[in-house]
Scaffold this active site. Sequence first.
Site, PDB file in Angstrom:
ATOM      1  N   ASN A  20     -14.799  39.787  42.552  1.00 36.86           N
ATOM      2  CA  ASN A  20     -13.755  40.558  43.220  1.00 36.86           C
ATOM      3  C   ASN A  20     -13.245  41.665  42.320  1.00 36.86           C
ATOM      4  O   ASN A  20     -13.123  41.502  41.111  1.00 36.86           O
ATOM      5  CB  ASN A  20     -12.600  39.647  43.627  1.00 36.86           C
ATOM      6  CG  ASN A  20     -13.033  38.634  44.667  1.00 36.86           C
ATOM      7  OD1 ASN A  20     -14.085  38.805  45.283  1.00 36.86           O
ATOM      8  ND2 ASN A  20     -12.256  37.596  44.851  1.00 36.86           N
ATOM      9  N   HIS A  37     -17.823  42.859  38.522  1.00 36.98           N
ATOM     10  CA  HIS A  37     -18.020  44.084  39.300  1.00 36.98           C
ATOM     11  C   HIS A  37     -16.915  45.123  39.096  1.00 36.98           C
ATOM     12  O   HIS A  37     -16.766  46.020  39.916  1.00 36.98           O
ATOM     13  CB  HIS A  37     -18.154  43.747  40.794  1.00 36.98           C
ATOM     14  CG  HIS A  37     -19.419  42.996  41.122  1.00 36.98           C
ATOM     15  ND1 HIS A  37     -19.555  42.187  42.223  1.00 36.98           N
ATOM     16  CD2 HIS A  37     -20.615  42.942  40.467  1.00 36.98           C
ATOM     17  CE1 HIS A  37     -20.781  41.659  42.237  1.00 36.98           C
ATOM     18  NE2 HIS A  37     -21.430  42.093  41.186  1.00 36.98           N
ATOM     19  N   CYS A  63     -13.700  57.668  33.106  1.00 37.84           N
ATOM     20  CA  CYS A  63     -14.227  59.018  33.007  1.00 37.84           C
ATOM     21  C   CYS A  63     -15.729  58.941  32.740  1.00 37.84           C
ATOM     22  O   CYS A  63     -16.159  58.296  31.785  1.00 37.84           O
ATOM     23  CB  CYS A  63     -13.532  59.770  31.870  1.00 37.84           C
ATOM     24  SG  CYS A  63     -14.212  61.428  31.643  1.00 37.84           S
ATOM     25  N   GLY A 101     -16.041  31.038  47.851  1.00 40.96           N
ATOM     26  CA  GLY A 101     -15.839  32.238  48.670  1.00 40.96           C
ATOM     27  C   GLY A 101     -16.854  33.335  48.427  1.00 40.96           C
ATOM     28  O   GLY A 101     -16.517  34.515  48.472  1.00 40.96           O
ATOM     29  N   THR A 102     -18.099  32.950  48.201  1.00 46.12           N
ATOM     30  CA  THR A 102     -19.124  33.966  47.976  1.00 46.12           C
ATOM     31  C   THR A 102     -20.337  33.674  48.853  1.00 46.12           C
ATOM     32  O   THR A 102     -20.746  32.527  49.004  1.00 46.12           O
ATOM     33  CB  THR A 102     -19.474  34.107  46.470  1.00 46.12           C
ATOM     34  OG1 THR A 102     -20.552  35.028  46.323  1.00 46.12           O
ATOM     35  CG2 THR A 102     -19.825  32.791  45.825  1.00 46.12           C
ATOM     36  N   ASN A 132     -16.919  27.213  50.635  1.00 40.56           N
ATOM     37  CA  ASN A 132     -17.049  28.459  51.398  1.00 40.56           C
ATOM     38  C   ASN A 132     -16.796  28.199  52.881  1.00 40.56           C
ATOM     39  O   ASN A 132     -17.011  27.108  53.370  1.00 40.56           O
ATOM     40  CB  ASN A 132     -18.459  29.039  51.214  1.00 40.56           C
ATOM     41  CG  ASN A 132     -18.485  30.546  51.323  1.00 40.56           C
ATOM     42  OD1 ASN A 132     -17.726  31.237  50.642  1.00 40.56           O
ATOM     43  ND2 ASN A 132     -19.337  31.078  52.178  1.00 40.56           N
ATOM     44  N   LEU A 133     -16.360  29.241  53.568  1.00 42.11           N
ATOM     45  CA  LEU A 133     -16.086  29.120  54.995  1.00 42.11           C
ATOM     46  C   LEU A 133     -17.372  28.907  55.800  1.00 42.11           C
ATOM     47  O   LEU A 133     -17.406  28.098  56.719  1.00 42.11           O
ATOM     48  CB  LEU A 133     -15.353  30.377  55.471  1.00 42.11           C
ATOM     49  CG  LEU A 133     -14.672  30.328  56.822  1.00 42.11           C
ATOM     50  CD1 LEU A 133     -13.724  29.142  56.939  1.00 42.11           C
ATOM     51  CD2 LEU A 133     -13.907  31.636  57.055  1.00 42.11           C
ATOM     52  N   ALA A 154     -10.712  28.424  51.472  1.00 42.89           N
ATOM     53  CA  ALA A 154     -10.461  28.280  50.035  1.00 42.89           C
ATOM     54  C   ALA A 154      -9.011  27.884  49.771  1.00 42.89           C
ATOM     55  O   ALA A 154      -8.737  27.040  48.919  1.00 42.89           O
ATOM     56  CB  ALA A 154     -10.797  29.577  49.311  1.00 42.89           C
TER      57      ALA A 154
HETATM   58  P1  NAD Z   1     -18.960  38.418  50.744  1.00 43.39           P
HETATM   59  O1  NAD Z   1     -17.997  39.246  51.521  1.00 43.39           O
HETATM   60  O2  NAD Z   1     -20.398  38.750  50.772  1.00 43.39           O
HETATM   61  O3  NAD Z   1     -18.831  36.902  51.225  1.00 43.39           O
HETATM   62  C1  NAD Z   1     -17.587  36.305  51.365  1.00 43.39           C
HETATM   63  C2  NAD Z   1     -17.819  34.844  51.734  1.00 43.39           C
HETATM   64  O4  NAD Z   1     -16.545  34.233  51.771  1.00 43.39           O
HETATM   65  C3  NAD Z   1     -18.471  34.650  53.100  1.00 43.39           C
HETATM   66  O5  NAD Z   1     -19.604  33.806  52.948  1.00 43.39           O
HETATM   67  C4  NAD Z   1     -17.385  33.963  53.935  1.00 43.39           C
HETATM   68  O6  NAD Z   1     -17.890  32.914  54.734  1.00 43.39           O
HETATM   69  C5  NAD Z   1     -16.487  33.376  52.880  1.00 43.39           C
HETATM   70  N1  NAD Z   1     -15.081  33.309  53.267  1.00 43.39           N
HETATM   71  C6  NAD Z   1     -14.383  34.164  54.045  1.00 43.39           C
HETATM   72  N2  NAD Z   1     -13.102  33.767  54.131  1.00 43.39           N
HETATM   73  C7  NAD Z   1     -12.999  32.631  53.384  1.00 43.39           C
HETATM   74  C8  NAD Z   1     -11.937  31.762  53.085  1.00 43.39           C
HETATM   75  N3  NAD Z   1     -10.697  31.952  53.549  1.00 43.39           N
HETATM   76  N4  NAD Z   1     -12.188  30.694  52.284  1.00 43.39           N
HETATM   77  C9  NAD Z   1     -13.441  30.463  51.792  1.00 43.39           C
HETATM   78  N5  NAD Z   1     -14.480  31.260  52.053  1.00 43.39           N
HETATM   79  C10 NAD Z   1     -14.263  32.333  52.842  1.00 43.39           C
HETATM   80  O7  NAD Z   1     -18.399  38.400  49.286  1.00 43.39           O
HETATM   81  P2  NAD Z   1     -19.116  38.330  47.894  1.00 43.39           P
HETATM   82  O8  NAD Z   1     -20.114  37.247  47.894  1.00 43.39           O
HETATM   83  O9  NAD Z   1     -17.997  38.321  46.917  1.00 43.39           O
HETATM   84  O10 NAD Z   1     -19.925  39.703  47.739  1.00 43.39           O
HETATM   85  C11 NAD Z   1     -19.390  40.931  48.203  1.00 43.39           C
HETATM   86  C12 NAD Z   1     -19.221  42.040  47.183  1.00 43.39           C
HETATM   87  O11 NAD Z   1     -18.183  42.836  47.699  1.00 43.39           O
HETATM   88  C13 NAD Z   1     -18.767  41.634  45.822  1.00 43.39           C
HETATM   89  O12 NAD Z   1     -19.635  42.208  44.938  1.00 43.39           O
HETATM   90  C14 NAD Z   1     -17.367  42.244  45.630  1.00 43.39           C
HETATM   91  O13 NAD Z   1     -17.310  43.010  44.459  1.00 43.39           O
HETATM   92  C15 NAD Z   1     -17.134  43.144  46.791  1.00 43.39           C
HETATM   93  N6  NAD Z   1     -15.858  42.899  47.494  1.00 43.39           N
HETATM   94  C16 NAD Z   1     -14.731  42.552  46.806  1.00 43.39           C
HETATM   95  C17 NAD Z   1     -13.528  42.276  47.473  1.00 43.39           C
HETATM   96  C18 NAD Z   1     -12.321  41.886  46.669  1.00 43.39           C
HETATM   97  O14 NAD Z   1     -12.199  42.268  45.512  1.00 43.39           O
HETATM   98  N7  NAD Z   1     -11.383  41.079  47.211  1.00 43.39           N
HETATM   99  C19 NAD Z   1     -13.485  42.345  48.864  1.00 43.39           C
HETATM  100  C20 NAD Z   1     -14.656  42.713  49.559  1.00 43.39           C
HETATM  101  C21 NAD Z   1     -15.834  42.985  48.855  1.00 43.39           C
HETATM  102 ZN    ZN Z   2     -12.937  62.181  29.874  1.00 38.77          ZN
END
Ligand code: NAD
Ligand code: ZN
Length: 237
Positions: free
Chosen positions: A93, A110, A118, A179-180, A205-206, A223
């Site tokens: 995240n 990430h 910069c 949550g991934t 995970n959901l 979560a």
């Molecule tokens: P993803 O969006 O691909 O997957 C999220 C997962 O979380 C899904 O499988 C979903 O079923 C599950 N989920 C949704 N709500 C939930 C809950 N309440 N409890 C438990 N699980 C739940 O996310 P990812 O795998 O982190 O990959 C996405 C990329 O997007 C990452 O690289 C990230 O950097 C970026 N991203 C970050 C954010 C943030 O910082 N909050 C938000 C969106 C995307």
């Molecule tokens: Zn600079």
Amino acid sequence: MMFQSNSRVVVLTGAGISAESGIRTFRANDGVWENHRIEDVATPFAWERDPKLVWEFYQGRRRQLLDVVPNSAHDALVLLENYLDEFLLITQNVDDLHSRAGSKKLIHIHGELRKLRCETCGQVIEAMNDEHLQNQYVECTQCTDKKLRPHIVWFHEMPFQMNEIYDAVGKCDVFIAIGTSGHVYPAAGLLSVAKDVGAYCIGINLDPPENVSLFDEFHQGLAGELVPALISKWLNE
Ligand code: NAD
Ligand code: ZN
């Protein structure tokens, strides 16, 4: 499943852990993030082609941090960290909810929305004051570059601190993914690394993620409910 205070534990979190704080996930809506296709806003090519679109998209995400707070899952991970001697939290995240909850042994693989970088001189700054959160570009204070970029690892870029991460995962006893979706590599590959060294692997995970069969234990649900309940059970066993 038993934990001792000397168990070496690595936790990997993704967008799902922040969903209940009100930050939308990514893949959950078919490769679209806040109404934008990933390739339009989250690649170095997009930044080159249409920096204004990318900048304004991220400024929206950055301003949102002022309106959200950590949830019970972020909080519970702090209790787990405090109980253990050896712990590492790796988050995909880019929000700041883990650090605001109080997590200390934390790697933002990430990048971080709070920061800007910069591309000319490499300076990275904390940039959450009013003047940093407007739709106009922020200039570098150290060189003549007129537009800092988000300090984010975009698709096709190299994640941060991978050596440290492989080191910790390569010697952990317990690996927990929360949550991934298991779609985004190399983060998604950490589960197999943990598995290969014989770590006990737990998924929360959901929806069942891509690599669900690799988990020794999988808990399906929110979560915000499962993480505090499981952690309190582990710490009281
Ligand atoms: P993803 O969006 O691909 O997957 C999220 C997962 O979380 C899904 O499988 C979903 O079923 C599950 N989920 C949704 N709500 C939930 C809950 N309440 N409890 C438990 N699980 C739940 O996310 P990812 O795998 O982190 O990959 C996405 C990329 O997007 C990452 O690289 C990230 O950097 C970026 N991203 C970050 C954010 C943030 O910082 N909050 C938000 C969106 C995307
Ligand atoms: Zn600079």
